[in-house]
Write an enzyme that holds these catalytic residues in place. Structure first.
Site, PDB file in Angstrom:
ATOM      1  N   HIS A  66     -46.348 -12.116   1.795  1.00  0.00           N
ATOM      2  CA  HIS A  66     -46.483 -13.459   2.373  1.00  0.00           C
ATOM      3  C   HIS A  66     -45.107 -14.085   2.617  1.00  0.00           C
ATOM      4  O   HIS A  66     -44.846 -14.668   3.681  1.00  0.00           O
ATOM      5  CB  HIS A  66     -47.251 -14.370   1.407  1.00  0.00           C
ATOM      6  N   HIS A 115     -43.264 -12.671   5.523  1.00  0.00           N
ATOM      7  CA  HIS A 115     -43.878 -13.161   6.762  1.00  0.00           C
ATOM      8  C   HIS A 115     -43.298 -14.546   7.076  1.00  0.00           C
ATOM      9  O   HIS A 115     -42.901 -14.830   8.214  1.00  0.00           O
ATOM     10  CB  HIS A 115     -45.392 -13.245   6.581  1.00  0.00           C
ATOM     11  N   HIS A 169     -47.843  -8.381  -3.179  1.00  0.00           N
ATOM     12  CA  HIS A 169     -48.714  -9.169  -2.314  1.00  0.00           C
ATOM     13  C   HIS A 169     -48.031 -10.474  -1.885  1.00  0.00           C
ATOM     14  O   HIS A 169     -47.932 -10.780  -0.690  1.00  0.00           O
ATOM     15  CB  HIS A 169     -50.018  -9.477  -3.070  1.00  0.00           C
ATOM     16  N   GLU A 170     -47.553 -11.235  -2.876  1.00  0.00           N
ATOM     17  CA  GLU A 170     -46.917 -12.525  -2.567  1.00  0.00           C
ATOM     18  C   GLU A 170     -45.581 -12.330  -1.845  1.00  0.00           C
ATOM     19  O   GLU A 170     -45.202 -13.155  -1.010  1.00  0.00           O
ATOM     20  CB  GLU A 170     -46.733 -13.341  -3.849  1.00  0.00           C
TER      21      GLU A 170
END
Length: 607
Positions: free
Chosen positions: A398, A401, A394-395
């Site tokens: 991020h 991105h 998940h991180e």
């Protein structure tokens, strides 16, 4: 449950490497003092020298924007280092002091530059349009588009400066809650079914909720929430104080309500928020079916919230080494291409992006951070669960991105809007789930993954929508001048949980105080974006995994756009329309299908 270590006992290779920001704390202090060692007036004299001149000179407009952009970039670097060091140990007075100084510097900068947007907006329309036709301001074209969009709700320079001055005192509830939750609140110890005591922390609580020992699950659930019950009146006033900050800003600017105030500047219609709640409510039966299926599979007479996270198979409790988690995450992103995969691999294995393990007074939870002049940074509190592996994915989503955004955009467009942030993170979780499901041949492991996917969707799609409905209720009550007490808030939150989880769930009284421990309620209408994010991410991820022509390229283009566009426009680049309810409906249908698969699983244990 092992006692939590102090940070100095952790190995350096398990901590993030902050040298991409500053080589050491002395370099940070030197950069910070370059701002602080001159008077506030002298510090901002150059910015203020342009005041009153922007309407008459396009060159002045360009110069002030370049100047403030460069200052913001420098202060952002200082802030990021101070923020990360502060979060390593929230009880360290030295870094609390530094972080306060950085925050004051940022607020001082905002205050002294708050006149710029009102003055630009006040430029006569014909002059403004003539400016935009010239190449000199081409780099700021989208910025000016957003200015025109905000024009109706932008105040005069004097009023904007006054609101800027109010920012620091109005942020007190958020800062107070953070210190209370991460430093002052002591959760004590809880006992398992054999009478053994275990230290209860925010991080260990997640492990306890996944334990096979139901006594430990129940005791940790009750102990954690009872700790917040002791302060229910204080915590309700803190949260309501934060909501009143939003009402102050809404009324000062003339918005219809706080929801509009939060969404308008990003050009997100309020119907997007309401569509989410209405669509999830219309499909809530699938969550009721899930609670019943869990109850039957676990062989329970009653199912409680503390029974939802425990895996269905005992094999799921085996610890997954961090090195294995990294390997899985890197291999899972192969569908996005070699460049993406190699950049992530380098970050996780060579560049020190991640602060891996919990230490005393470290900020709880997980996040991705960084700035334009550093690589991304990831805070974890890794305990070796399958859930922790997905948190890393998940991180990492991020962070990638951020990586693509910084690589492809100038500073002013490098910050992607919050609305799209969760798309990249949940996209990577989906890739990881697909990767693991395809490679697990043991039936129990496949069932554990199925459980993990359902639990993730419950927590992200349903629970965050419940949070969004709660947050909206608080704002609407105070906007209408209706009284709210701690007991009233508790009662409403309890009823929401009854509505969402349905008749098969036995709710403990402690559920009613859960709102008091959710840090995201101290952001401005933030939580709904997790639910919209998972809806968009699932649509986009399945297109890439299914090999749809152009899907990968469209997604990478979306990552590379950063903040160069409104959120809904950016998602259309990727190939999804969030003004429609279709992505939400697709996500809900996926959840329903997974629950149907779960129903077909024969009883595996009596955990």
């Amino acid at each position: 449950m092992k006692a939590t270590q102090t940070r100095d006992l952790q190995r350096p290779e398990n901590q993030w490497n902050l040298s991409s920001l500053y080589s050491n704390p002395f370099e940070f202090e030197k950069h910070l003092n370059s701002f602080l060692n001159i008077s506030s007036k002298e510090r901002w004299d150059k910015i203020l020298s342009y005041k009153g001149t922007l309407h008459s000179s396009i060159e002045n407009v360009k110069e002030i924007l370049d100047l403030t952009t460069e200052l913001d970039r420098n202060i952002s670097k200082i802030y990021t280092y101070g923020f990360l060091k502060h979060d390593e140990n929230l009880n360290c007075n030295e870094w609390k002091n530094y972080f306060q100084k950085v925050n004051v510097l940022y607020q001082d900068f905002f205050q002294n530059s708050s006149w710029i947007e009102p003055e630009l907006i006040a430029i006569p329309q014909e002059v403004f349009e003539s400016f935009l036709k010239q190449d000199l301001l081409a780099d700021y074209a989208f910025y000016f588009k957003t200015l025109m969009h905000k024009k109706e709700f932008t105040l005069s320079s004097e009023k904007e400066e006054l609101i800027s001055l109010a920012t620091v005192p109005l942020s007190t509830p958020q800062k107070t809650f953070s210190l209370f939750n991460n430093v002052d609140l002591h959760l004590g110890k809880v006992k398992d079914s054999k009478g053994k005591s275990h230290e209860l922390t925010h991080s260990s609580y997640r492990l306890m909720q996944r334990s096979e020992d139901r006594t430990l699950r129940a005791n940790s659930f009750k102990a954690l929430h009872q700790s917040f019950f002791k302060f229910e009146n204080t915590l309700s006033e803190l949260l309501l104080g934060h909501v009143r900050q939003h009402i102050f800003d809404m009324k000062a600017r003339g918005y219809k309500n706080c929801l509009m105030s939060a969404l308008y500047t990003k050009n997100i219609p309020t119907k997007t928020y309401h569509n989410l709640i209405q669509t999830v409510r219309a499909n809530i039966q699938s969550l009721h079916d899930f609670t019943l299926a869990r109850k039957e599979l676990l062989g329970l007479d009653e199912i409680h919230l503390y029974d939802l996270q425990v895996p269905l198979c005992a094999s799921a409790t085996k610890e997954i080494p961090y090195t294995q988690a990294v390997e899985w995450v890197i291999e899972s992103v192969a569908p996005l291409g070699e460049e993406y995969q190699q950049a992530l691999a380098k970050g996780l294995t060579e560049q020190g992006w991640v602060d891996i393990y919990e230490n005393q007074h470290k900020r709880s939870g997980a996040y991705s951070s960084g700035c334009y002049d550093s690589h991304p940074y990831i805070l974890l509190n890794y305990k070796g669960t399958l859930n922790d592996v997905f948190t890393l994915a998940h991180e990492a989503g991020h962070s990638m991105h951020t990586f693509y955004s910084h690589k492809n955009q100038s500073y002013q467009y490098s910050h992607y809007p919050i609305f799209v942030a969760e798309v990249a993170s949940i996209f990577n979780e989906t890739l990881l789930m697909d990767y693991l499901l395809k490679r697990q041949t043991i039936e129990e492991d496949q069932i554990n993954l199925l459980h993990e996917r359902i639990e993730e969707m419950r927590g992200t799609l349903f629970r965050q929508t419940l949070f969004a409905e709660f947050e909206l209720h608080l704002h609407e009550c105070l906007e209408a001048n209706n009284p709210l007490t701690a007991s009233m808030i508790n009662d409403y939150y309890y009823q929401l949980n009854q509505d969402y989880y349905g008749p098969h769930m036995t709710l403990d009284k402690e559920v009613s105080i859960e709102w008091a421990r959710v840090p995201h309620f101290y952001s401005n209408f933030y939580v709904y974006q997790y639910a919209t994010g998972i809806s968009a991410a699932l649509t986009l991820a399945y297109r890439v995994l299914d090999g749809e022509p152009g899907a990968k390229e469209a997604y990478l283009k979306f990552l590379s756009q950063g903040g160069h566009g409104y959120p809904l426009e950016l998602l259309r680049v990727a190939g999804v329309d969030m003004e429609s309810t279709k992505p939400i409906e697709k996500a809900l249908n996926i959840f329903k299908e997974l629950v149907e698969k779960l129903k077909k699983v024969k009883k595996l244990s009596s955990i």
